[in-house]
Design a protein around this motif. Structure first.
Motif, PDB file in Angstrom:
ATOM      1  N   VAL A  16     -29.701 -39.085  10.603  1.00 58.37           N
ATOM      2  CA  VAL A  16     -29.813 -37.812  11.347  1.00 58.37           C
ATOM      3  C   VAL A  16     -30.733 -37.113  10.213  1.00 58.37           C
ATOM      4  O   VAL A  16     -30.504 -36.706   9.204  1.00 58.37           O
ATOM      5  CB  VAL A  16     -28.457 -37.096  11.586  1.00 58.37           C
ATOM      6  CG1 VAL A  16     -28.813 -35.735  11.876  1.00 58.37           C
ATOM      7  CG2 VAL A  16     -27.583 -37.920  12.411  1.00 58.37           C
ATOM      8  N   GLU A  36     -32.953 -33.536   9.501  1.00 54.02           N
ATOM      9  CA  GLU A  36     -33.028 -32.084   9.918  1.00 54.02           C
ATOM     10  C   GLU A  36     -33.615 -31.990  11.198  1.00 54.02           C
ATOM     11  O   GLU A  36     -33.005 -30.992  11.875  1.00 54.02           O
ATOM     12  CB  GLU A  36     -33.875 -31.307   8.812  1.00 54.02           C
ATOM     13  CG  GLU A  36     -33.468 -31.303   7.357  1.00 54.02           C
ATOM     14  CD  GLU A  36     -32.272 -30.342   7.217  1.00 54.02           C
ATOM     15  OE1 GLU A  36     -32.279 -28.955   7.920  1.00 54.02           O
ATOM     16  OE2 GLU A  36     -31.286 -30.477   6.430  1.00 54.02           O
ATOM     17  N   PHE A  86     -30.948 -32.857  13.872  1.00 57.48           N
ATOM     18  CA  PHE A  86     -29.698 -32.329  13.772  1.00 57.48           C
ATOM     19  C   PHE A  86     -29.607 -30.966  14.733  1.00 57.48           C
ATOM     20  O   PHE A  86     -30.499 -30.357  14.822  1.00 57.48           O
ATOM     21  CB  PHE A  86     -29.205 -31.970  12.417  1.00 57.48           C
ATOM     22  CG  PHE A  86     -28.154 -31.344  12.403  1.00 57.48           C
ATOM     23  CD1 PHE A  86     -26.760 -31.894  12.828  1.00 57.48           C
ATOM     24  CD2 PHE A  86     -27.814 -30.019  11.598  1.00 57.48           C
ATOM     25  CE1 PHE A  86     -25.591 -31.524  12.684  1.00 57.48           C
ATOM     26  CE2 PHE A  86     -26.608 -29.300  11.332  1.00 57.48           C
ATOM     27  CZ  PHE A  86     -25.534 -30.232  12.064  1.00 57.48           C
ATOM     28  N   ALA A  87     -28.686 -31.156  15.552  1.00 56.57           N
ATOM     29  CA  ALA A  87     -28.139 -29.749  16.417  1.00 56.57           C
ATOM     30  C   ALA A  87     -26.815 -29.406  16.025  1.00 56.57           C
ATOM     31  O   ALA A  87     -26.197 -30.247  15.811  1.00 56.57           O
ATOM     32  CB  ALA A  87     -28.650 -30.193  17.834  1.00 56.57           C
ATOM     33  N   ASP A  88     -26.377 -28.363  16.209  1.00 56.11           N
ATOM     34  CA  ASP A  88     -25.271 -27.575  16.133  1.00 56.11           C
ATOM     35  C   ASP A  88     -24.291 -27.980  17.188  1.00 56.11           C
ATOM     36  O   ASP A  88     -23.129 -28.098  16.741  1.00 56.11           O
ATOM     37  CB  ASP A  88     -25.304 -26.011  15.828  1.00 56.11           C
ATOM     38  CG  ASP A  88     -24.213 -25.240  15.968  1.00 56.11           C
ATOM     39  OD1 ASP A  88     -22.982 -25.747  15.017  1.00 56.11           O
ATOM     40  OD2 ASP A  88     -23.777 -24.569  16.965  1.00 56.11           O
ATOM     41  N   GLU A  89     -24.791 -28.516  18.124  1.00 51.02           N
ATOM     42  CA  GLU A  89     -23.749 -28.607  19.248  1.00 51.02           C
ATOM     43  C   GLU A  89     -23.673 -30.208  19.426  1.00 51.02           C
ATOM     44  O   GLU A  89     -24.488 -31.037  19.258  1.00 51.02           O
ATOM     45  CB  GLU A  89     -24.334 -28.205  20.418  1.00 51.02           C
ATOM     46  CG  GLU A  89     -24.021 -26.619  20.593  1.00 51.02           C
ATOM     47  CD  GLU A  89     -24.870 -25.958  21.639  1.00 51.02           C
ATOM     48  OE1 GLU A  89     -24.740 -26.438  22.753  1.00 51.02           O
ATOM     49  OE2 GLU A  89     -25.409 -24.904  21.169  1.00 51.02           O
ATOM     50  N   VAL A  90     -22.302 -30.542  19.599  1.00 54.40           N
ATOM     51  CA  VAL A  90     -21.910 -32.056  19.745  1.00 54.40           C
ATOM     52  C   VAL A  90     -22.769 -32.647  21.004  1.00 54.40           C
ATOM     53  O   VAL A  90     -23.290 -33.611  20.900  1.00 54.40           O
ATOM     54  CB  VAL A  90     -20.342 -32.148  19.875  1.00 54.40           C
ATOM     55  CG1 VAL A  90     -20.045 -33.600  20.538  1.00 54.40           C
ATOM     56  CG2 VAL A  90     -19.696 -31.786  18.639  1.00 54.40           C
ATOM     57  N   LEU A 149     -26.332 -33.634  20.032  1.00 55.23           N
ATOM     58  CA  LEU A 149     -26.271 -34.812  19.264  1.00 55.23           C
ATOM     59  C   LEU A 149     -26.055 -35.995  20.257  1.00 55.23           C
ATOM     60  O   LEU A 149     -26.680 -37.112  19.977  1.00 55.23           O
ATOM     61  CB  LEU A 149     -25.421 -34.719  18.239  1.00 55.23           C
ATOM     62  CG  LEU A 149     -25.683 -33.894  16.983  1.00 55.23           C
ATOM     63  CD1 LEU A 149     -24.632 -33.578  15.920  1.00 55.23           C
ATOM     64  CD2 LEU A 149     -26.798 -34.674  16.364  1.00 55.23           C
ATOM     65  N   GLU A 150     -24.694 -35.876  21.044  1.00 50.14           N
ATOM     66  CA  GLU A 150     -24.567 -36.919  22.153  1.00 50.14           C
ATOM     67  C   GLU A 150     -25.761 -37.421  22.873  1.00 50.14           C
ATOM     68  O   GLU A 150     -26.053 -38.316  23.173  1.00 50.14           O
ATOM     69  CB  GLU A 150     -23.436 -36.737  22.855  1.00 50.14           C
ATOM     70  CG  GLU A 150     -22.277 -36.505  22.048  1.00 50.14           C
ATOM     71  CD  GLU A 150     -21.650 -37.889  21.600  1.00 50.14           C
ATOM     72  OE1 GLU A 150     -22.291 -39.122  22.054  1.00 50.14           O
ATOM     73  OE2 GLU A 150     -21.029 -38.096  20.806  1.00 50.14           O
ATOM     74  N   LEU A 163     -25.088 -42.245  14.726  1.00 53.86           N
ATOM     75  CA  LEU A 163     -25.945 -41.204  13.866  1.00 53.86           C
ATOM     76  C   LEU A 163     -25.323 -41.443  12.637  1.00 53.86           C
ATOM     77  O   LEU A 163     -23.888 -41.105  12.420  1.00 53.86           O
ATOM     78  CB  LEU A 163     -25.702 -40.070  14.656  1.00 53.86           C
ATOM     79  CG  LEU A 163     -26.479 -39.940  15.983  1.00 53.86           C
ATOM     80  CD1 LEU A 163     -26.403 -38.360  16.624  1.00 53.86           C
ATOM     81  CD2 LEU A 163     -27.999 -40.286  15.981  1.00 53.86           C
ATOM     82  N   GLU A 213     -25.546 -40.120   8.331  1.00 53.53           N
ATOM     83  CA  GLU A 213     -26.019 -39.260   7.442  1.00 53.53           C
ATOM     84  C   GLU A 213     -27.354 -39.650   6.620  1.00 53.53           C
ATOM     85  O   GLU A 213     -27.524 -40.831   6.591  1.00 53.53           O
ATOM     86  CB  GLU A 213     -25.127 -38.856   6.254  1.00 53.53           C
ATOM     87  CG  GLU A 213     -23.976 -37.997   6.732  1.00 53.53           C
ATOM     88  CD  GLU A 213     -22.792 -37.777   5.856  1.00 53.53           C
ATOM     89  OE1 GLU A 213     -23.068 -38.068   4.539  1.00 53.53           O
ATOM     90  OE2 GLU A 213     -21.502 -37.279   6.059  1.00 53.53           O
ATOM     91  N   GLU A 254     -20.620 -37.555   8.586  1.00 53.57           N
ATOM     92  CA  GLU A 254     -20.122 -38.627   9.299  1.00 53.57           C
ATOM     93  C   GLU A 254     -18.673 -39.164   9.039  1.00 53.57           C
ATOM     94  O   GLU A 254     -18.170 -38.545   8.118  1.00 53.57           O
ATOM     95  CB  GLU A 254     -20.722 -39.966   8.626  1.00 53.57           C
ATOM     96  CG  GLU A 254     -21.847 -40.899   9.208  1.00 53.57           C
ATOM     97  CD  GLU A 254     -22.345 -41.728   8.386  1.00 53.57           C
ATOM     98  OE1 GLU A 254     -21.998 -42.918   8.384  1.00 53.57           O
ATOM     99  OE2 GLU A 254     -23.298 -41.782   7.654  1.00 53.57           O
ATOM    100  N   ILE A 273     -19.308 -32.045  13.325  1.00 53.44           N
ATOM    101  CA  ILE A 273     -20.167 -31.021  12.868  1.00 53.44           C
ATOM    102  C   ILE A 273     -19.077 -30.059  12.460  1.00 53.44           C
ATOM    103  O   ILE A 273     -18.141 -29.421  12.874  1.00 53.44           O
ATOM    104  CB  ILE A 273     -20.744 -30.328  13.933  1.00 53.44           C
ATOM    105  CG1 ILE A 273     -21.594 -31.583  14.685  1.00 53.44           C
ATOM    106  CG2 ILE A 273     -21.687 -29.293  13.716  1.00 53.44           C
ATOM    107  CD1 ILE A 273     -22.431 -31.192  16.231  1.00 53.44           C
TER     108      ILE A 273
END
Lengths: 432, 143
Positions: A375, A377, A380-384, A387-388, A410, A412, B11, B44
């Motif tokens: 993932v 920068e 990356f998004a603040d909302e699940v 990201l899904e 996903l 790190e 993760e 998150i």
């Protein structure tokens, strides 16, 4: 039992004579009909008349998957499209698939080859053959279908999937020969258990399994669970499809049908021919193909060749069970997958320098592919939910490109090991 | 009107969360609200801290994907029906809530709830019209 005893058991001397005549015809054909072959031969100052013996094949340049890509889609066809009656395609290394074409005669010859394989597996006119290879662009389904029809067998074209229904038909119609990938055969065996059906309620005698590498241990397991003889079949669409080589009942190597193909084993690095028994890359020249003949095609498959006579009486040489590749191609549920294809999908998804890792495993006897994506920068998004969505998008793009379902994970940044030079892109946990 | 929230991608594996808290404690950064949204694969981490810029730099330095988001810090009465009042206002205004979590500290008999909403401008208007107090970043820091 043989399907075509004259051809399958001809003396080596006769076979060589036959091969040379056919090779000359093929070289004439590609030289006069295919710009790319003519150009490559002219560059080396070779004309078809220079081929005066089978040994002279070695002076001809190799053909690779790249040549097929450079001449996409039909540039290497040696017949006009008016003569072509069928197209198949396999996934290419990036984006575009590899397209192959067959004339009516090619389809008939291919069926002849598959019929030979079925007879090797005990097939007869009254056998019931279930074809559980995928039908469609993939050569497996239709290749087997035409071969089994040529044999005069009762063909059940189940294609892949819907396993419980497959098993029901297998039982009710008394299927004797099953054609599918070895991993699917194991999956069928498990489904039998789940459905509480004893293998003795079935009439299966033989399985003809291919399109992916499988080990002797896997063979043992399939044979025990299904109570059958499991034979290995080899083929690739660039050459014709399934039926290039197949094991006879002896199960000591796959007879490569030398009246249609000339095999060579080379050192993949030096490209020098290797003697019988030594492991190297299999190179195939088709000598009786009209639509898409290939000269010295680099299969990237690793094997060795054995010219010793076989107890079955067939005189065609045998190649060892194929297990490795000289490139990074993966075969997942019968589908060819190159890491570069996944990479291009990730790049299209907006990752300029994708860090990814492919984890291949075999879960419940089915190949699984997990794609790890770091993932960034940007991703990356603040909302699940977002990201899904990223995960789903990548998975669906891979499905569109390759036709296989993958699980995208996903991870790190810097999770995936970096190394000097070539990055490690694949971890294959399947026990081969 | 808005408060800066820091979001970090983690993760699902042991030690990741504590790595973030370690980095923050080294920089002497105070966390005043924290929550984790988790899925089977990843989480998150969302936080309100006293020094957001410094925190972002430190977390980034430690190798985590991090971003900042504006959220609403809404004051509600710390008694039954307090949160309900704020949510009813948002519902009337047809603003949907993406997520919410609460502040660790309280302000006398008030609780502080952090809201991430679909349409922040509309939400602010509706909440202020209903006489509900929204906190600014500097007010949060002085709590």
């Amino acid at each position: 039992m043989y399907w075509n005893k004259t051809r399958e058991c001809m003396s080596r001397e006769e076979l060589r004579f036959h091969q040379f005549q056919k090779l000359k015809d093929t070289i004439d054909r590609v030289y006069h009909n295919v710009e790319s072959y003519r150009h490559k031969m002219q560059q080396r100052g070779i004309i078809p008349e220079d081929i005066k013996s089978l040994e002279d094949l070695k002076v001809l340049p190799f053909t690779t998957k790249q040549d097929l890509r450079d001449n996409y889609p039909t540039g290497l066809f040696a017949s006009p499209l008016s003569e072509i009656i069928r197209i198949h395609a396999s996934s290419g290394t990036t984006g575009k698939p590899t397209v192959v074409g067959y004339t009516r005669r090619d389809i008939s010859n291919w069926a002849e080859l598959v019929a030979r394989c079925l007879v090797m597996g005990g097939g007869r006119r009254d056998s019931v053959v279930q074809v559980s290879y995928g039908y469609g662009l993939f050569t497996g389904g239709l290749g087997f279908h035409y071969g089994a029809e040529k044999l005069g067998a009762v063909v059940i074209p189940t294609s892949g999937g819907n396993t419980r229904r497959q098993v029901m038909l297998m039982k009710d119609l008394k299927t004797e020969i099953l054609a599918c990938t070895p991993s699917y055969a194991l999956y069928i065996a498990e489904t039998l258990e789940e459905m509480g059906i004893d293998r003795n309620e079935l009439h299966l005698k033989t399985g003809i399994f291919g399109a992916e590498p499988w080990t002797e241990n896997m063979r043992k397991e399939i044979q025990e669970k299904l109570g059958i003889k499991a034979l290995d079949i080899y083929g690739l669409s660039e050459v014709i499809g399934p039926g290039v080589a197949c094991e006879c009942g002896e199960q000591k190597g796959l007879h490569i049908f030398e009246d249609y193909f000339i095999p060579e084993i080379i050192d993949p690095v030096t490209e020098e021919p290797l003697p019988p028994g030594e492991k190297g890359e299999l190179v195939i020249t088709t000598i009786d193909k009209e639509g898409l003949p290939v000269i010295r095609y680099r299969t990237r498959d690793i094997t060795s060749i054995n010219y010793e006579p076989c107890a079955c009486g067939r005189t065609h040489a045998r190649i060892e069970k194929l297990l490795g590749r000289t490139d990074d191609m993966l075969i997942i549920r019968g589908v060819n997958v190159f890491p570069s294809q996944i990479e291009s999908v990730l790049m299209a998804a907006g990752e300029t320098e994708p860090h990814y890792l492919l984890i291949v495993d075999r879960v419940d006897n089915l190949d699984s592919l997990e794609v790890w994506v770091e993932v960034s920068e940007k991703l990356f998004a603040d909302e699940v939910r977002k990201l899904e969505d990223v995960r789903k998008k990548i998975a669906s793009d891979i499905y569109t490109t390759l036709g296989i379902n993958v699980n995208v994970r996903l991870v790190e940044p810097h999770t995936i090991e970096r190394s000097e030079g070539k990055a490690k892109r694949v971890i294959d946990k399947r026990k081969m | 009107m808005f408060v800066k929230q820091i979001s970090v991608f983690l993760e699902n594996k042991p030690g990741r969360l504590s790595e973030v808290t370690r980095v923050l404690s080294e920089k002497n950064i105070d966390i005043s609200a924290i929550s984790i949204a988790d899925t089977t694969q990843f989480g998150i981490l969302r936080m309100i801290v006293n020094k957001p810029e410094e925190a972002v730099a430190a977390i980034k330095e430690a190798g985590f994907p991090v971003s900042t988001t504006d959220v609403l810090a809404v004051e509600v009465a710390d008694r039954p029906g307090g949160l309900n009042h704020a949510l009813q206002v948002l519902r009337q205004a047809d603003v949907s809530v993406e997520y919410l979590y609460s502040f660790i500290k309280r302000n006398e008999d008030k609780a502080l709830i952090l809201f991430r909403v679909e349409d922040p401008q509309k939400a602010v208007k509706a909440l202020e019209a209903a006489g509900i107090k929204l906190y600014e970043s500097n007010e949060i820091a002085s709590l």
